[in-house]
Design a protein around this motif. Structure first.
Motif, PDB file in Angstrom:
ATOM      1  N   THR A  31       0.776  -0.928   0.048  1.00  0.00           N
ATOM      2  CA  THR A  31       0.239  -0.032  -0.083  1.00  0.00           C
ATOM      3  C   THR A  31       0.772   1.237  -0.016  1.00  0.00           C
ATOM      4  O   THR A  31       0.649   2.161  -0.685  1.00  0.00           O
ATOM      5  CB  THR A  31      -0.782   0.012   1.155  1.00  0.00           C
ATOM      6  N   ALA A  32       2.004   1.434   0.680  1.00  0.00           N
ATOM      7  CA  ALA A  32       2.661   2.362   0.736  1.00  0.00           C
ATOM      8  C   ALA A  32       3.406   2.891  -0.356  1.00  0.00           C
ATOM      9  O   ALA A  32       3.626   3.699  -0.861  1.00  0.00           O
ATOM     10  CB  ALA A  32       3.755   2.209   2.019  1.00  0.00           C
ATOM     11  N   LEU A  33       4.108   1.602  -0.989  1.00  0.00           N
ATOM     12  CA  LEU A  33       5.033   1.608  -2.030  1.00  0.00           C
ATOM     13  C   LEU A  33       4.303   2.193  -3.268  1.00  0.00           C
ATOM     14  O   LEU A  33       4.262   3.058  -4.181  1.00  0.00           O
ATOM     15  CB  LEU A  33       5.639   0.351  -2.415  1.00  0.00           C
ATOM     16  N   LEU A  34       2.786   1.552  -3.504  1.00  0.00           N
ATOM     17  CA  LEU A  34       1.799   2.167  -4.473  1.00  0.00           C
ATOM     18  C   LEU A  34       1.524   3.372  -4.426  1.00  0.00           C
ATOM     19  O   LEU A  34       1.353   4.160  -5.370  1.00  0.00           O
ATOM     20  CB  LEU A  34       0.757   1.213  -4.586  1.00  0.00           C
ATOM     21  N   ALA A  35       1.408   4.107  -2.953  1.00  0.00           N
ATOM     22  CA  ALA A  35       1.096   5.280  -2.847  1.00  0.00           C
ATOM     23  C   ALA A  35       2.206   6.368  -3.525  1.00  0.00           C
ATOM     24  O   ALA A  35       1.701   7.573  -3.636  1.00  0.00           O
ATOM     25  CB  ALA A  35       0.737   5.768  -1.583  1.00  0.00           C
ATOM     26  N   ASP A  75      -5.040   7.696  -2.997  1.00  0.00           N
ATOM     27  CA  ASP A  75      -6.306   7.019  -3.263  1.00  0.00           C
ATOM     28  C   ASP A  75      -6.438   5.977  -4.259  1.00  0.00           C
ATOM     29  O   ASP A  75      -7.146   5.031  -3.880  1.00  0.00           O
ATOM     30  CB  ASP A  75      -7.166   8.186  -3.820  1.00  0.00           C
ATOM     31  N   VAL A  76      -5.785   5.844  -5.292  1.00  0.00           N
ATOM     32  CA  VAL A  76      -5.592   4.813  -5.998  1.00  0.00           C
ATOM     33  C   VAL A  76      -5.091   3.610  -5.402  1.00  0.00           C
ATOM     34  O   VAL A  76      -5.597   2.507  -5.807  1.00  0.00           O
ATOM     35  CB  VAL A  76      -4.958   5.274  -7.288  1.00  0.00           C
ATOM     36  N   SER A  77      -4.199   3.761  -4.733  1.00  0.00           N
ATOM     37  CA  SER A  77      -3.405   2.580  -3.649  1.00  0.00           C
ATOM     38  C   SER A  77      -4.536   1.916  -3.046  1.00  0.00           C
ATOM     39  O   SER A  77      -4.445   0.668  -2.822  1.00  0.00           O
ATOM     40  CB  SER A  77      -2.251   3.225  -2.957  1.00  0.00           C
ATOM     41  N   LEU A  78      -5.410   2.871  -2.324  1.00  0.00           N
ATOM     42  CA  LEU A  78      -6.359   2.162  -1.498  1.00  0.00           C
ATOM     43  C   LEU A  78      -7.649   1.481  -2.261  1.00  0.00           C
ATOM     44  O   LEU A  78      -8.018   0.591  -1.867  1.00  0.00           O
ATOM     45  CB  LEU A  78      -6.977   3.250  -0.742  1.00  0.00           C
ATOM     46  N   PHE A  79      -7.911   1.948  -3.387  1.00  0.00           N
ATOM     47  CA  PHE A  79      -8.926   1.450  -4.556  1.00  0.00           C
ATOM     48  C   PHE A  79      -8.328  -0.024  -4.794  1.00  0.00           C
ATOM     49  O   PHE A  79      -9.106  -0.846  -5.302  1.00  0.00           O
ATOM     50  CB  PHE A  79      -9.116   2.332  -5.504  1.00  0.00           C
ATOM     51  N   LEU A  80      -6.976  -0.084  -4.781  1.00  0.00           N
ATOM     52  CA  LEU A  80      -6.484  -1.424  -5.323  1.00  0.00           C
ATOM     53  C   LEU A  80      -6.467  -2.329  -4.091  1.00  0.00           C
ATOM     54  O   LEU A  80      -6.740  -3.672  -4.319  1.00  0.00           O
ATOM     55  CB  LEU A  80      -4.986  -1.355  -6.136  1.00  0.00           C
ATOM     56  N   ILE A  81      -5.834  -1.922  -2.947  1.00  0.00           N
ATOM     57  CA  ILE A  81      -5.423  -2.836  -2.066  1.00  0.00           C
ATOM     58  C   ILE A  81      -6.636  -3.224  -1.075  1.00  0.00           C
ATOM     59  O   ILE A  81      -6.720  -4.251  -0.572  1.00  0.00           O
ATOM     60  CB  ILE A  81      -4.330  -2.521  -1.467  1.00  0.00           C
ATOM     61  N   VAL A  82      -7.446  -2.125  -0.828  1.00  0.00           N
ATOM     62  CA  VAL A  82      -8.400  -2.383   0.443  1.00  0.00           C
ATOM     63  C   VAL A  82      -9.543  -3.560  -0.340  1.00  0.00           C
ATOM     64  O   VAL A  82      -9.926  -4.487   0.589  1.00  0.00           O
ATOM     65  CB  VAL A  82      -9.214  -1.111   0.778  1.00  0.00           C
ATOM     66  N   PRO A  83      -9.914  -3.443  -1.593  1.00  0.00           N
ATOM     67  CA  PRO A  83     -10.722  -4.679  -1.958  1.00  0.00           C
ATOM     68  C   PRO A  83     -10.102  -5.954  -2.063  1.00  0.00           C
ATOM     69  O   PRO A  83     -10.822  -6.995  -1.591  1.00  0.00           O
ATOM     70  CB  PRO A  83     -11.155  -4.185  -3.413  1.00  0.00           C
ATOM     71  N   LEU A  84      -8.762  -6.101  -2.185  1.00  0.00           N
ATOM     72  CA  LEU A  84      -8.043  -7.072  -2.164  1.00  0.00           C
ATOM     73  C   LEU A  84      -7.965  -7.607  -0.549  1.00  0.00           C
ATOM     74  O   LEU A  84      -7.970  -8.932  -0.533  1.00  0.00           O
ATOM     75  CB  LEU A  84      -6.820  -7.000  -2.716  1.00  0.00           C
ATOM     76  N   THR A  85      -7.853  -6.744   0.224  1.00  0.00           N
ATOM     77  CA  THR A  85      -8.148  -7.097   1.580  1.00  0.00           C
ATOM     78  C   THR A  85      -9.319  -7.735   1.910  1.00  0.00           C
ATOM     79  O   THR A  85      -9.441  -8.583   2.854  1.00  0.00           O
ATOM     80  CB  THR A  85      -7.662  -5.788   2.480  1.00  0.00           C
ATOM     81  N   LEU A  86     -10.276  -7.117   1.643  1.00  0.00           N
ATOM     82  CA  LEU A  86     -11.692  -7.526   1.700  1.00  0.00           C
ATOM     83  C   LEU A  86     -11.645  -8.986   1.132  1.00  0.00           C
ATOM     84  O   LEU A  86     -12.345  -9.926   1.787  1.00  0.00           O
ATOM     85  CB  LEU A  86     -12.607  -6.567   1.390  1.00  0.00           C
ATOM     86  N   THR A  87     -11.231  -9.319   0.114  1.00  0.00           N
ATOM     87  CA  THR A  87     -11.426 -10.529  -0.449  1.00  0.00           C
ATOM     88  C   THR A  87     -10.692 -11.713   0.419  1.00  0.00           C
ATOM     89  O   THR A  87     -11.341 -12.689   0.453  1.00  0.00           O
ATOM     90  CB  THR A  87     -10.828 -10.532  -1.975  1.00  0.00           C
ATOM     91  N   ILE A  88      -9.625 -11.432   0.462  1.00  0.00           N
ATOM     92  CA  ILE A  88      -8.690 -12.263   1.339  1.00  0.00           C
ATOM     93  C   ILE A  88      -9.459 -12.489   2.810  1.00  0.00           C
ATOM     94  O   ILE A  88      -9.531 -13.574   3.303  1.00  0.00           O
ATOM     95  CB  ILE A  88      -7.109 -11.765   1.638  1.00  0.00           C
ATOM     96  N   GLY A  89      -9.980 -11.354   3.330  1.00  0.00           N
ATOM     97  CA  GLY A  89     -10.716 -11.459   4.515  1.00  0.00           C
ATOM     98  C   GLY A  89     -11.882 -12.639   4.483  1.00  0.00           C
ATOM     99  O   GLY A  89     -12.063 -13.219   5.458  1.00  0.00           O
ATOM    100  N   THR A  90     -12.582 -12.651   3.367  1.00  0.00           N
ATOM    101  CA  THR A  90     -13.430 -13.696   3.464  1.00  0.00           C
ATOM    102  C   THR A  90     -13.087 -15.088   3.199  1.00  0.00           C
ATOM    103  O   THR A  90     -13.780 -16.110   3.450  1.00  0.00           O
ATOM    104  CB  THR A  90     -14.433 -13.279   2.033  1.00  0.00           C
ATOM    105  N   LEU A  91     -11.703 -15.080   2.828  1.00  0.00           N
ATOM    106  CA  LEU A  91     -11.278 -16.634   2.684  1.00  0.00           C
ATOM    107  C   LEU A  91     -10.456 -16.898   3.738  1.00  0.00           C
ATOM    108  O   LEU A  91      -9.769 -17.992   3.802  1.00  0.00           O
ATOM    109  CB  LEU A  91     -10.589 -16.653   1.251  1.00  0.00           C
TER     110      LEU A  91
END
Length: 356
Positions: free
Chosen positions: A74-78, A84-100
């Motif tokens: 997240t920090a490197l992408l930022a 904001d783009v870093s968050l739009f990419l990483i937070v949804p990925l985190t949510l997906t991992i959280g469901t699994l």
């Protein structure tokens, strides 16, 4: 809407020549922001970052290691794709991992918000306030980044320590196919990476508006869908902030009040930038103090550190919390972010003054 209304009311009550509005509007900064948004949206649409992030996390089996990897990513992408783009990419990925898995998503959302503020601190294109200050000061790209390196290092080190201390121990197993399923458009990815580099060079040489117009024409010809997906409302929001607060800061009464803050003193500017960011967010705080701070780096340090604390300190905080949609997410954020600001502010100031 509020900043737009402020700009309209001030234009009616306190009219100025067109040259003043053009100066307040920060046209080169808006042009640079548009060009960066186009290139970054192209990279995002290509699936390149999602594919790379998915491939990484699918090969990590420790919760703490995975959390630290996501925070670091997240920090490197930022630093290159804006906060904001870093968050739009990483937070949804985190949510997906959280469901699994048993990854604590609410904690990760807080950590990623703090990480994105730390990472974006380093780069002139990492966030809107840095972009504005970089274009306003006309400092070389590398000079700006090196000047911000000590503060960015302190902030990220604190986030990393927090992640290691706060995330639970334990192992986690994921099937790579469950996460790493993003196709990559090689042509769009290559072209957009090239566009990002060319846009930075254009801004470095004072050709931000020319670069933006060129990219708009190029994407209209070869990837028109990218033009429709960028956040035009966000661009309009920054235009309203620049115009409304630029005019507001030029009012004689406000000028007098800001002058009394003695922003030419580093510590006063540091405290003022953080305090104002807590009330109106760090991008408007930058616009308000821009004409009164003689040192662009000093102001950048203040408003970037001020991104922590209250959620409104940075729009990135609100984006992270909105994307995560976790129960009691705002309360959890403040339980961590306010102490984080209290700890990071003096450390960042001491390191910056010592190494500067």
């Amino acid at each position: 809407m509020l900043f737009g209304a402020l700009a309209l009311v001030l234009a009616l009550l306190d009219p100025h020549p067109w040259a003043s509005y053009r100066r307040w509007l920060q046209v080169p900064t808006l042009g640079g922001l548009l060009g960066l948004m186009l290139a970054i949206q192209g990279i995002r649409d290509s699936g390149l970052v999602q594919h790379a992030a998915g491939a990484l996390v699918a090969r990590v089996h420790s919760l703490r290691a995975l959390g630290l990897l996501l925070v670091t990513t997240t920090a490197l992408l930022a630093t290159v794709l804006t906060n904001d783009v870093s968050l739009f990419l990483i937070v949804p990925l985190t949510l997906t991992i959280g469901t699994l898995s048993n990854l604590p998503v609410a904690r990760m959302a807080v950590l990623e918000a703090l990480a994105v503020n730390a990472g974006s601190t380093l780069s002139p294109i990492g966030n809107p306030q840095n972009l504005l200050l970089w274009q306003h000061s006309q400092l070389p790209f590398l000079h700006f980044a090196l000047a911000m390196l000590p503060v960015a290092t302190v902030l990220f080190a604190l986030v990393a320590v927090l992640a290691l201390a706060w995330l639970p121990k334990g192992r986690m197993t994921l099937q790579p196919a469950l996460v790493d399923g993003h196709p990559v458009g090689a042509r769009l990815a290559t072209g957009s990476l090239l566009a990002l580099g060319l846009m930075v060079l254009a801004m470095e040489n004072g050709l931000a508006l020319t670069g933006a117009v060129t990219l708009v024409a190029a994407y209209a010809l070869v990837a028109r869908q990218v033009l429709g997906r960028i956040d035009w409302l966000l661009l309009a929001t920054f235009a309203a902030i620049f115009l409304g607060l630029g005019h507001f800061a030029a009012l004689p009464l406000i000028q007098h009040g800001l002058d009394r803050l003695a922003p030419d003193r580093p510590l006063t500017l540091f405290i003022s930038g953080i305090a104002i960011s807590q009330v109106i967010s760090n991008v408007p705080a930058t616009v308000l103090l821009l004409g009164h701070a003689h040192d662009a780096i000093a102001l950048a340090v203040a408003v970037n550190v001020g991104g922590a604390g209250l959620a409104i300190g940075s729009l990135a905080n609100l984006i992270a919390l909105r994307l995560a949609k976790q129960p009691q997410g705002l309360r959890l954020f403040h339980r961590v972010s306010v102490p984080f600001l209290v700890m990071s502010a003096p450390l960042a100031y001491v390191v910056w003054r010592w190494m500067g």
